[in-house]
Write a protein that holds these residues in place. Structure first.
Motif, short mmCIF file in Angstrom:
data_model
loop_
_atom_site.label_atom_id
_atom_site.label_comp_id
_atom_site.label_asym_id
_atom_site.label_seq_id
_atom_site.Cartn_x
_atom_site.Cartn_y
_atom_site.Cartn_z
N VAL A 189 13.67 8.64 -2.44
CA VAL A 189 14.74 9.15 -1.57
C VAL A 189 16.05 9.19 -2.34
N ASP A 190 16.67 10.37 -2.36
CA ASP A 190 18.03 10.52 -2.87
C ASP A 190 18.96 10.20 -1.71
N THR A 191 19.58 9.03 -1.74
CA THR A 191 20.42 8.61 -0.61
C THR A 191 21.75 9.34 -0.58
N GLY A 192 22.13 9.96 -1.70
CA GLY A 192 23.44 10.61 -1.78
C GLY A 192 24.57 9.62 -1.98
N MET A 193 24.25 8.34 -2.21
CA MET A 193 25.27 7.30 -2.34
C MET A 193 25.56 7.00 -3.81
N VAL A 194 26.80 6.62 -4.09
CA VAL A 194 27.15 6.22 -5.46
C VAL A 194 28.02 4.97 -5.50
N ASP B 122 31.32 12.58 -0.74
CA ASP B 122 31.06 13.73 0.12
C ASP B 122 29.89 14.52 -0.43
N GLY B 123 28.76 14.50 0.30
CA GLY B 123 27.60 15.25 -0.15
C GLY B 123 27.05 14.79 -1.48
N GLY B 124 27.14 13.49 -1.75
CA GLY B 124 26.64 12.96 -3.01
C GLY B 124 27.59 13.14 -4.17
N ARG B 125 28.76 13.70 -3.91
CA ARG B 125 29.76 13.91 -4.97
C ARG B 125 31.02 13.10 -4.68
N ILE B 126 31.77 12.83 -5.73
CA ILE B 126 33.06 12.17 -5.57
C ILE B 126 34.13 13.25 -5.49
N ASP C 98 0.82 -1.21 0.00
CA ASP C 98 0.00 0.00 0.00
C ASP C 98 0.86 1.27 0.00
N ALA C 99 2.19 1.09 -0.07
CA ALA C 99 3.12 2.21 -0.19
C ALA C 99 4.46 1.67 -0.66
N VAL C 100 5.28 2.56 -1.23
CA VAL C 100 6.59 2.17 -1.75
C VAL C 100 7.64 3.18 -1.30
N VAL C 101 8.78 2.67 -0.86
CA VAL C 101 9.96 3.51 -0.65
C VAL C 101 10.92 3.20 -1.80
N SER C 102 11.30 4.25 -2.52
CA SER C 102 12.16 4.09 -3.70
C SER C 102 13.48 4.80 -3.44
N LEU C 103 14.55 4.02 -3.26
CA LEU C 103 15.85 4.53 -2.81
C LEU C 103 16.88 4.46 -3.93
N HIS C 104 17.57 5.59 -4.17
CA HIS C 104 18.45 5.62 -5.36
C HIS C 104 19.77 6.33 -5.13
N LEU C 105 20.68 6.07 -6.08
CA LEU C 105 21.99 6.69 -6.02
C LEU C 105 21.87 8.20 -6.15
#
Length: 282
Positions: free
Chosen positions: A115-120, A194-198, A83-90
């Motif tokens: 959700v923008d996790t800020g991860m790569v 760092d902050g979603g950046r390399i 009944d809901a979705v969490v969508s987590l991305h790089l």
């Protein structure tokens, strides 16, 4: 078991297939464009094939999933009882994947929190997806699953070594000035998320010293707290195994340790020889 909150991520999380199946996590594939062929990560191109193409200096680019692919994943989750979705991305600084997911979420049949996790870096995203899934399995709702993922992201850091900055420069993932400086000084770079950046963390003179320094940084960052660590590589299995062995000895709070080769999308931007480590506080 029907889950009220479904977890969707993307293929750069590089979660093992059994883990995804056990937790009911769906991964939407990114695309690797090799010459004139568009290939789905995880099913149509392997990390080894990608490494070989890079070594032969073939043209390799990457592409986000389309909003339609995300829309299909959200519909499937709803049809499966969610009944809901969490969508987590790089990180949105690295890819348009987050934007594509947001577009699809607007017309989804159930509420979708993107959700923008800020991860790569592979399991940096994977740990966030697992945290959200575990929260949902424990009976948590949409807010609880998102909160669990965000808390995990806040306690996760990633450091990595590459043989050359050329691949990151070509893809626009690191500044040309930093890449040229590294080449001019013939240094081996240690990078951080760092902050979603390399970003460049340190410059070391030789590969062996850089890898030793990477080990020091990871051990210092982990400290004595309970942590999960993932060691990643591309075409550098021996390096990864040695680093993992040393970290087992040096990190007293180590709970889980994962060792795996990154997939084609991350590999396309780092090149063969990548060695990285993700530290995630429990």
């Amino acid at each position: 078991m029907s889950r009220h909150v479904a977890i969707v991520t993307d293929s750069t999380a590089y979660l093992p297939r059994p883990t995804m199946e056990r937790h009911g996590i769906t991964a939407v594939p990114l695309t690797v464009v090799l010459g004139d062929r568009a290939l789905e990560e995880g099913t149509e191109i392997s990390a080894r094939s990608l490494a070989l193409a890079l070594q032969k200096r073939h043209s390799v680019t990457t592409s986000r999933p389309s909003p339609e692919v995300f829309a299909a994943a959200y519909r499937a989750a709803a049809e499966g009882g969610a009944d809901a979705v969490v969508s987590l991305h790089l990180s949105s600084e690295f890819s348009g994947t987050y934007d594509a997911a947001r577009l699809a979420a607007k017309d989804a049949p159930v509420p979708v929190r993107v959700v923008d996790t800020g991860m790569v870096v592979a399991m940096a995203l994977g740990f966030c997806a697992l945290a959200a899934a575990e929260a949902a399995e424990a009976g948590g709702g949409l807010d609880e699953a998102v909160s669990a993922a965000e808390k995990r992201a806040a306690g996760t850091s990633a450091y990595f070594y590459v043989d050359t900055l050329d691949y990151l420069r070509r893809g626009g993932r690191i500044g040309a000035a930093q890449a040229l400086l590294g080449s001019a000084l013939a240094v081996k770079p240690i990078l951080e998320l760092d902050g979603g950046r390399i970003e460049m963390l340190e410059k070391v003179r030789t590969a062996s010293k850089a890898i030793a320094r990477l080990e020091e940084i990871v051990a210092e960052r982990a400290g004595a707290a309970p942590v999960d660590i993932a060691v990643h590589h591309l075409a550098a299995q021996e390096r990864a195994d040695r680093l993992a062995e040393r970290l087992r000895e040096r990190v007293p709070g180590l709970v889980d340790l994962h060792v795996s080769e990154v997939g084609a999308v991350i590999g396309a931007h780092t090149g063969p020889g990548l060695l990285g480590a993700v530290i995630s506080l429990r």
